[in-house]
Design a protein around this motif. Structure first.
Motif, mmCIF file in Angstrom:
data_model
loop_
_atom_site.group_PDB
_atom_site.id
_atom_site.type_symbol
_atom_site.label_atom_id
_atom_site.label_comp_id
_atom_site.label_asym_id
_atom_site.label_seq_id
_atom_site.Cartn_x
_atom_site.Cartn_y
_atom_site.Cartn_z
ATOM 1 N N GLY A 67 0.803 -1.216 0.000
ATOM 2 C CA GLY A 67 0.000 0.000 0.000
ATOM 3 C C GLY A 67 0.833 1.262 0.000
ATOM 4 O O GLY A 67 0.377 2.318 -0.444
ATOM 5 N N ASP A 68 2.054 1.157 0.499
ATOM 6 C CA ASP A 68 2.986 2.278 0.422
ATOM 7 C C ASP A 68 4.389 1.756 0.663
ATOM 8 O O ASP A 68 4.594 0.640 1.135
ATOM 9 C CB ASP A 68 2.626 3.393 1.405
ATOM 10 C CG ASP A 68 2.967 3.054 2.855
ATOM 11 O OD1 ASP A 68 2.696 1.909 3.280
ATOM 12 O OD2 ASP A 68 3.507 3.929 3.550
ATOM 13 N N PRO A 74 15.190 -1.873 -1.651
ATOM 14 C CA PRO A 74 14.482 -2.948 -0.953
ATOM 15 C C PRO A 74 15.346 -3.690 0.062
ATOM 16 O O PRO A 74 14.824 -4.519 0.816
ATOM 17 C CB PRO A 74 14.021 -3.864 -2.086
ATOM 18 C CG PRO A 74 14.844 -3.505 -3.262
ATOM 19 C CD PRO A 74 15.219 -2.079 -3.110
ATOM 20 N N THR A 75 16.633 -3.397 0.098
ATOM 21 C CA THR A 75 17.514 -3.976 1.106
ATOM 22 C C THR A 75 17.661 -3.068 2.325
ATOM 23 O O THR A 75 18.306 -3.447 3.312
ATOM 24 C CB THR A 75 18.907 -4.210 0.506
ATOM 25 O OG1 THR A 75 19.383 -2.984 -0.074
ATOM 26 C CG2 THR A 75 18.861 -5.289 -0.581
ATOM 27 N N PRO A 101 6.342 -5.516 -5.921
ATOM 28 C CA PRO A 101 6.802 -4.409 -5.069
ATOM 29 C C PRO A 101 6.740 -3.076 -5.795
ATOM 30 O O PRO A 101 6.740 -3.007 -7.031
ATOM 31 C CB PRO A 101 8.249 -4.788 -4.758
ATOM 32 C CG PRO A 101 8.675 -5.626 -5.920
ATOM 33 C CD PRO A 101 7.447 -6.382 -6.343
ATOM 34 N N MET A 102 6.668 -2.014 -5.007
ATOM 35 C CA MET A 102 6.761 -0.675 -5.569
ATOM 36 C C MET A 102 8.204 -0.426 -6.010
ATOM 37 O O MET A 102 9.140 -0.764 -5.284
ATOM 38 C CB MET A 102 6.321 0.366 -4.546
ATOM 39 C CG MET A 102 4.833 0.345 -4.262
ATOM 40 S SD MET A 102 4.317 1.644 -3.121
ATOM 41 C CE MET A 102 2.535 1.683 -3.447
ATOM 42 N N LEU A 174 6.208 6.250 -1.899
ATOM 43 C CA LEU A 174 5.183 5.970 -2.895
ATOM 44 C C LEU A 174 3.975 5.430 -2.150
ATOM 45 O O LEU A 174 4.123 4.697 -1.162
ATOM 46 C CB LEU A 174 5.659 4.958 -3.936
ATOM 47 C CG LEU A 174 6.900 5.318 -4.758
ATOM 48 C CD1 LEU A 174 7.144 4.258 -5.832
ATOM 49 C CD2 LEU A 174 6.792 6.687 -5.376
ATOM 50 N N THR A 175 2.783 5.754 -2.616
ATOM 51 C CA THR A 175 1.596 5.345 -1.866
ATOM 52 C C THR A 175 0.389 5.107 -2.763
ATOM 53 O O THR A 175 0.256 5.728 -3.825
ATOM 54 C CB THR A 175 1.241 6.412 -0.800
ATOM 55 O OG1 THR A 175 0.149 5.952 0.000
ATOM 56 C CG2 THR A 175 0.854 7.740 -1.437
ATOM 57 N N PHE A 176 -0.467 4.177 -2.336
ATOM 58 C CA PHE A 176 -1.795 4.067 -2.911
ATOM 59 C C PHE A 176 -2.514 5.388 -2.669
ATOM 60 O O PHE A 176 -2.318 6.038 -1.645
ATOM 61 C CB PHE A 176 -2.591 2.952 -2.225
ATOM 62 C CG PHE A 176 -2.322 1.560 -2.724
ATOM 63 C CD1 PHE A 176 -1.220 1.257 -3.499
ATOM 64 C CD2 PHE A 176 -3.188 0.516 -2.388
ATOM 65 C CE1 PHE A 176 -0.983 -0.034 -3.956
ATOM 66 C CE2 PHE A 176 -2.970 -0.780 -2.831
ATOM 67 C CZ PHE A 176 -1.867 -1.057 -3.616
ATOM 68 N N THR A 177 -3.386 5.745 -3.593
ATOM 69 C CA THR A 177 -4.188 6.951 -3.419
ATOM 70 C C THR A 177 -5.502 6.607 -2.708
ATOM 71 O O THR A 177 -5.903 5.439 -2.607
ATOM 72 C CB THR A 177 -4.498 7.593 -4.767
ATOM 73 O OG1 THR A 177 -5.203 6.646 -5.585
ATOM 74 C CG2 THR A 177 -3.231 8.054 -5.477
#
Length: 239
Positions: A67-68, A74-75, A101-102, A174-177
């Motif tokens: 979701g965000d 990613p590490t 993943p984002m 970064l995020t879902f709206t």
């Protein structure tokens, strides 16, 4: 439908929410032959992910999103992806192609937000609009934020896109709206601790300001489930 479940303590909350989420995953697979789930970061979901990893599920039918995400590799220790992989995904036989993943490897958060926006549209086979995730897990901060939707930030005004950039001071996410979250079939909040009392009071108040307490913006077309512990809800509700 809004459902509030108040548990005596955080451990009981985690156990109850785990059973609910596992059953919801199974139900989604029985209904549509797959489950799309978006994960939350933070300390509360981690033991839930560890418990799911010990469950016998048809992993090839489960697609995992986030979701965000903090705009870090990613590490990085702060990566939600890293936490979920270590607690759950690395421990089960889930296809690599089922993990979404984002993208945070670049140096342009806006471009990566647009990239992931398109990736989700492509996955759901739509050219525009908002897909319906089966399950979206959310937490809530002491300030009432959820995902990376922080009070009085630009991300709260994004109603045309699936993914946007969320900022918390100098920290880029970064995020879902809001409209993407609200399109979900089931949104599950996991909230524990007495530091959440004031934000919860405002979120559940008729006069609370969603721009100040963004979790109040979440009102999905499907189910809205709140798992809360008593220390977070003292004086707010009656069980």
């Amino acid at each position: 439908m809004v459902q509030k479940t108040i548990l005596p303590d955080k451990n009981t909350l985690i156990e109850t929410a785990t059973d609910f989420i596992i059953n919801k995953i199974k139900s989604s697979i029985e209904t549509t032959d797959r489950c799309t789930i978006a994960l939350a970061g933070g300390s509360t979901p981690k033991p839930i992910y560890e418990a799911i990893a010990k469950t016998d599920l048809p992993w090839e039918k489960i697609h995992v999103f986030w979701g965000d995400e903090r705009y870090v590799l990613p590490t990085h220790p702060d990566s939600n992806e890293k936490m979920a992989r270590e607690a759950w995904l690395n421990k089960v036989d889930i296809p690599v192609s089922n993990i979404h993943p984002m993208p945070t490897n670049g140096n342009n958060a806006e471009a990566d937000a647009q990239k992931h926006n398109q990736e989700i549209l492509d996955f759901f086979g739509i050219s525009s609009g908002f897909p319906s995730f089966d399950i979206i897990l959310l937490g809530m901060g002491d300030d009432g934020h959820t995902a990376s939707l922080f009070p009085h930030t630009k991300a709260l005004q994004e109603f045309d896109r699936i993914i946007t950039v969320g900022n918390r001071g100098e920290s880029i996410r970064l995020t879902f709206t809001i409209p993407l979250i609200n399109q979900a079939k089931c949104v599950i909040f996991l909230v524990a601790g007495n530091s959440k009392q004031e934000a919860l009071k405002q979120v559940f108040s008729e006069t609370g300001n969603p721009k100040q307490y963004p979790s109040k913006f979440i009102n999905p077309q499907g189910e809205l489930i709140w798992f809360l512990d008593e220390s977070a809800t003292q004086g707010l509700f009656h069980s």
